[in-house]
Design a protein around this motif. Structure first.
Motif, PDB file in Angstrom:
ATOM      1  N   ALA B 114      78.814  -7.546  22.685  1.00 14.87           N
ATOM      2  CA  ALA B 114      77.404  -7.947  22.793  1.00 14.87           C
ATOM      3  C   ALA B 114      76.620  -6.652  22.971  1.00 14.87           C
ATOM      4  CB  ALA B 114      77.212  -8.901  23.968  1.00 14.87           C
ATOM      5  N   GLY B 115      76.839  -5.740  22.045  1.00 15.92           N
ATOM      6  CA  GLY B 115      76.399  -4.351  22.210  1.00 15.92           C
ATOM      7  C   GLY B 115      74.999  -4.041  21.718  1.00 15.92           C
ATOM      8  N   GLY B 116      74.238  -5.046  21.321  1.00 15.08           N
ATOM      9  CA  GLY B 116      72.844  -4.797  20.935  1.00 15.08           C
ATOM     10  C   GLY B 116      72.724  -3.833  19.771  1.00 15.08           C
ATOM     11  N   VAL B 117      71.928  -2.800  19.943  1.00 13.90           N
ATOM     12  CA  VAL B 117      71.754  -1.807  18.890  1.00 13.90           C
ATOM     13  C   VAL B 117      72.616  -0.590  19.204  1.00 13.90           C
ATOM     14  CG1 VAL B 117      70.007  -0.651  17.469  1.00 13.90           C
ATOM     15  CG2 VAL B 117      69.397  -2.695  18.713  1.00 13.90           C
ATOM     16  N   GLY B 118      73.509  -0.778  20.186  1.00 21.29           N
ATOM     17  CA  GLY B 118      74.391   0.321  20.574  1.00 21.29           C
ATOM     18  C   GLY B 118      74.222   0.632  22.042  1.00 21.29           C
ATOM     19  N   SER B 119      75.023   1.568  22.520  1.00 22.44           N
ATOM     20  CA  SER B 119      74.952   1.849  23.952  1.00 22.44           C
ATOM     21  C   SER B 119      73.811   2.825  24.228  1.00 22.44           C
ATOM     22  CB  SER B 119      76.286   2.386  24.464  1.00 22.44           C
ATOM     23  OG  SER B 119      76.493   3.695  24.042  1.00 22.44           O
ATOM     24  N   PHE B 120      73.200   2.646  25.383  1.00 22.98           N
ATOM     25  CA  PHE B 120      72.084   3.513  25.762  1.00 22.98           C
ATOM     26  C   PHE B 120      72.618   4.864  26.221  1.00 22.98           C
ATOM     27  CE2 PHE B 120      69.808  -0.525  26.045  1.00 22.98           C
ATOM     28  CZ  PHE B 120      68.586  -0.166  25.502  1.00 22.98           C
ATOM     29  N   GLU B 121      72.186   5.920  25.571  1.00 20.84           N
ATOM     30  CA  GLU B 121      72.641   7.270  25.898  1.00 20.84           C
ATOM     31  C   GLU B 121      71.400   8.158  26.004  1.00 20.84           C
ATOM     32  OE1 GLU B 121      76.180   8.309  24.838  1.00 20.84           O
ATOM     33  OE2 GLU B 121      76.746   6.230  24.452  1.00 20.84           O
ATOM     34  N   PRO B 122      71.508   9.239  26.807  1.00 19.37           N
ATOM     35  CA  PRO B 122      70.337  10.120  26.898  1.00 19.37           C
ATOM     36  C   PRO B 122      70.037  10.801  25.560  1.00 19.37           C
ATOM     37  CG  PRO B 122      72.187  10.985  28.187  1.00 19.37           C
ATOM     38  CD  PRO B 122      72.595   9.648  27.680  1.00 19.37           C
ATOM     39  N   ARG B 123      68.736  10.945  25.274  1.00 14.96           N
ATOM     40  CA  ARG B 123      68.346  11.737  24.093  1.00 14.96           C
ATOM     41  C   ARG B 123      68.557  13.190  24.432  1.00 14.96           C
ATOM     42  NH1 ARG B 123      64.339   8.578  20.821  1.00 14.96           N
ATOM     43  NH2 ARG B 123      64.166   6.732  22.108  1.00 14.96           N
ATOM     44  N   LYS B 124      69.066  13.929  23.467  1.00 16.08           N
ATOM     45  CA  LYS B 124      69.403  15.318  23.751  1.00 16.08           C
ATOM     46  C   LYS B 124      68.463  16.288  23.062  1.00 16.08           C
ATOM     47  CE  LYS B 124      73.966  14.021  24.895  1.00 16.08           C
ATOM     48  NZ  LYS B 124      75.395  14.106  24.718  1.00 16.08           N
ATOM     49  N   PHE B 125      68.601  17.568  23.409  1.00 14.50           N
ATOM     50  CA  PHE B 125      67.830  18.616  22.731  1.00 14.50           C
ATOM     51  C   PHE B 125      68.293  18.700  21.297  1.00 14.50           C
ATOM     52  CE2 PHE B 125      67.465  20.092  27.124  1.00 14.50           C
ATOM     53  CZ  PHE B 125      66.088  20.281  27.181  1.00 14.50           C
ATOM     54  N   PHE B 126      67.357  19.030  20.409  1.00 13.84           N
ATOM     55  CA  PHE B 126      67.725  19.093  19.005  1.00 13.84           C
ATOM     56  C   PHE B 126      68.225  20.475  18.619  1.00 13.84           C
ATOM     57  CE2 PHE B 126      64.675  15.571  19.303  1.00 13.84           C
ATOM     58  CZ  PHE B 126      65.569  14.571  18.943  1.00 13.84           C
ATOM     59  N   VAL B 127      68.009  21.459  19.495  1.00 12.27           N
ATOM     60  CA  VAL B 127      68.524  22.796  19.211  1.00 12.27           C
ATOM     61  C   VAL B 127      70.046  22.718  19.298  1.00 12.27           C
ATOM     62  CG1 VAL B 127      68.585  25.179  20.023  1.00 12.27           C
ATOM     63  CG2 VAL B 127      66.449  23.868  20.144  1.00 12.27           C
ATOM     64  N   LYS B 128      70.703  23.051  18.192  1.00 12.00           N
ATOM     65  CA  LYS B 128      72.138  22.801  18.046  1.00 12.00           C
ATOM     66  C   LYS B 128      72.966  23.485  19.141  1.00 12.00           C
ATOM     67  CE  LYS B 128      75.504  21.408  15.019  1.00 12.00           C
ATOM     68  NZ  LYS B 128      76.197  21.003  16.200  1.00 12.00           N
ATOM     69  N   GLU B 129      72.626  24.731  19.444  1.00 12.65           N
ATOM     70  CA  GLU B 129      73.445  25.520  20.378  1.00 12.65           C
ATOM     71  C   GLU B 129      73.487  24.902  21.776  1.00 12.65           C
ATOM     72  OE1 GLU B 129      70.775  27.051  18.671  1.00 12.65           O
ATOM     73  OE2 GLU B 129      72.150  27.370  17.003  1.00 12.65           O
TER      74      GLU B 129
END
Ligand SMILES: Cc1cc2nc3c(=O)[nH]c(=O)nc-3n(C[C@H](O)[C@H](O)[C@H](O)COP(=O)(O)OP(=O)(O)OC[C@H]3O[C@@H](n4cnc5c(N)ncnc54)[C@H](O)[C@@H]3O)c2cc1C
Ligand code: FES
Lengths: 106, 339
Positions: B114-129
């Motif tokens: 019953a996972g909805g649109v997926g699990s809630f996770e923190p949004r991260k920085f987009f800078v790859k490093e």
């Protein structure tokens, strides 16, 4: 009806006739244009329908409602010309609108 | 190892009502959710917004709906595993072995997603490093604030978490607060406090700036931030904190051998079973012709999936249809007096 041009991050151009009353987000999702996730289904709660609108359109679009700018804080690389496509309702006035889809939504 | 008749992944409205249905027909269940609270999208995305299309409830907010669903399962002692993500689901004989991010292991014949649109996770920085420094000097939540004492901490974000931590950490650390625009979306009192601390020189405020780069070999040394007017600043910093809210990510569900299309799982409409026997999908995450992503649909789907679980959990018994109004057995399970 309005012709909306979606430019995906690989520079592909998708010209779509979108019915009045649908949102720019729905126009993309219903036509399988990649890059607009719209996880919350238009609820202005996810910022995964983020697009950049062409500068000349900025003033012609309906102004941002309360909360849109807050959601844009969370979008991928927001800029001055960022909008949430689920908040842009299509009408004849939007005929010719061009939006760039960012390379990521989150 | 936890043995249960059915494991529910997701404590949104669908997972909660599915648990109710399982318990009513006499099956055990446990629920896992990656969020630290119960309620899924209703509690995380719109706790204060009113909903008008729950059958027989003319109006209730996301939070009220969640509380009502929790009350409805109160008679049953259901075990919740919060802040845990289900990472693995593997077949072993007639059972599924389910493993979470905290290494909790379940053995069960039935897994209900019953996972909805997926699990809630923190949004991260987009800078790859940034990945390289994650959980060492870059964090998206704070477990122990002591580590920041006497250090320089650069905080990104414009909501309550960013502002609250900027105020708190400014007592014992050097704090940079960076936000992409002048307006903050946090509570006005906190915004005022931050501005006051900035005037007193206790917080270095950088508005209309975003991160563009990060430097450091083994240890984080500095970050680059760039303004709307293309001005670049280099900030020396020991730690970086990002508070950009949560995003829903399908994540590990994609690796369990299920038929997935556009982030939803294909099911039949009799049992809401996936292409894997004993794995069901209900609520926003399932797809079938005519699917509506509404809470009421999730309730119906959960009720049918629960009945399907009975067969695998009690292979030697026959499921009997009963009404809650008249069944003694059900009243016993609910702990209410029969008449
Ligand atoms: C702003 C907004 C307004 C809405 N208004 C309405 C309305 O008026 N009426 C209506 O009917 N619907 C409305 N909806 C839709 C409704 O909220 C959803 O249909 C409903 O929340 C779906 O419930 P669910 O239990 O299926 O999933 P969710 O509520 O998404 O819950 C799923 C849960 O599963 C967890 N999860 C996922 N994967 C894992 C994993 N691997 N491990 C652990 N946990 C995991 C997630 O963390 C999440 O908590 C609205 C949605 C939004 C965003
Ligand atoms: S679809 Fe979620 S904010 Fe637009």
């Amino acid at each position: 009806m309005a012709k909306i041009t979606y430019i995906t991050s690989d520079d592909k151009i998708h010209e779509i006739d979108v019915q009045n009353g649908l949102t720019v987000m729905e126009g993309a999702v219903q036509n399988d244009i990649p890059g607009i996730d719209a996880d919350c289904g238009g609820g202005m709660a996810c910022a995964t329908c983020h697009v950049y609108v062409k500068e000349e359109w900025l003033d012609k679009l309906p102004t941002k409602e309360d909360g849109e700018e807050d959601m844009l804080d969370m979008a991928f690389e927001p800029k001055k010309n960022s909008r949430l496509s689920c908040q842009l309702v299509v009408s004849d006035d939007l005929d010719g609108l061009t939006v760039d889809i960012p390379s990521k939504q989150g | 190892m936890n043995k249960t008749d059915a494991l529910i992944i997701g404590a949104g409205p669908t997972g909660l009502f599915t648990a109710h249905q399982l318990k009513l027909i006499g099956l055990d269940c446990e629920i896992v959710d990656n969020l630290d609270k119960i309620g899924g999208q209703c509690i995380e995305l719109y706790p204060d917004k009113p909903i008008y299309d729950i059958p027989a409830v003319p109006e209730c907010t996301g939070e009220e709906l969640t509380n009502n669903l929790i009350n409805q399962i109160k008679p049953f002692d259901i075990k919740f595993h919060l802040s845990e993500r289900v990472d693995e689901v593997k077949k072993e004989g007639d059972n599924w072995i389910v493993k979470t991010s905290n290494d909790t292991i379940f053995q069960t014949p039935n897994v209900i997603i019953a996972g909805g649109v997926g699990s809630f996770e923190p949004r991260k920085f987009f800078v790859k490093e940034c990945e390289k420094f994650e959980n060492q000097s870059i964090f998206y939540s704070i477990k122990d604030k002591k580590m920041f004492e006497g250090k320089t901490v650069s905080i990104f974000g414009g909501g309550d978490s960013a502002l609250d931590w900027a105020v708190e950490l400014s007592k014992n650390s050097k704090v940079n607060l960076i936000h992409r625009r002048d307006d903050f979306r946090g509570a006005q009192a906190t915004v005022d406090k931050v501005k006051q601390l900035a005037n007193e020189g206790k917080i270095n405020l950088f508005t209309k700036f975003q991160m563009t780069g990060i430097k450091g070999e083994n240890k984080l040394e500095s970050i680059d931030i760039k303004s709307d007017d293309k001005e670049v600043k280099i900030l020396k910093t020991d730690y970086v904190l990002g508070f950009f809210g949560l995003i829903m990510q399908l994540g590990p569900i994609a690796n369990w051998g299920l038929n997935i299309d556009k982030k939803t799982i294909e099911v039949d409409t009799e049992k809401f079973e996936t292409n894997q026997k004993g794995i069901y999908a209900v609520g926003d995450i399932c797809s079938y012709p005519g699917k509506l992503k509404l809470i009421l649909s999730g309730f119906h789907e959960g009720a049918l999936a629960a009945r399907a679980c009975f067969k695998l959990a009690r292979p030697n018994e026959k499921y009997r249809f009963e009404f809650t109004t008249s069944s003694k057995t059900i009243k016993n399970r609910l702990g209410v007096k029969g008449d």
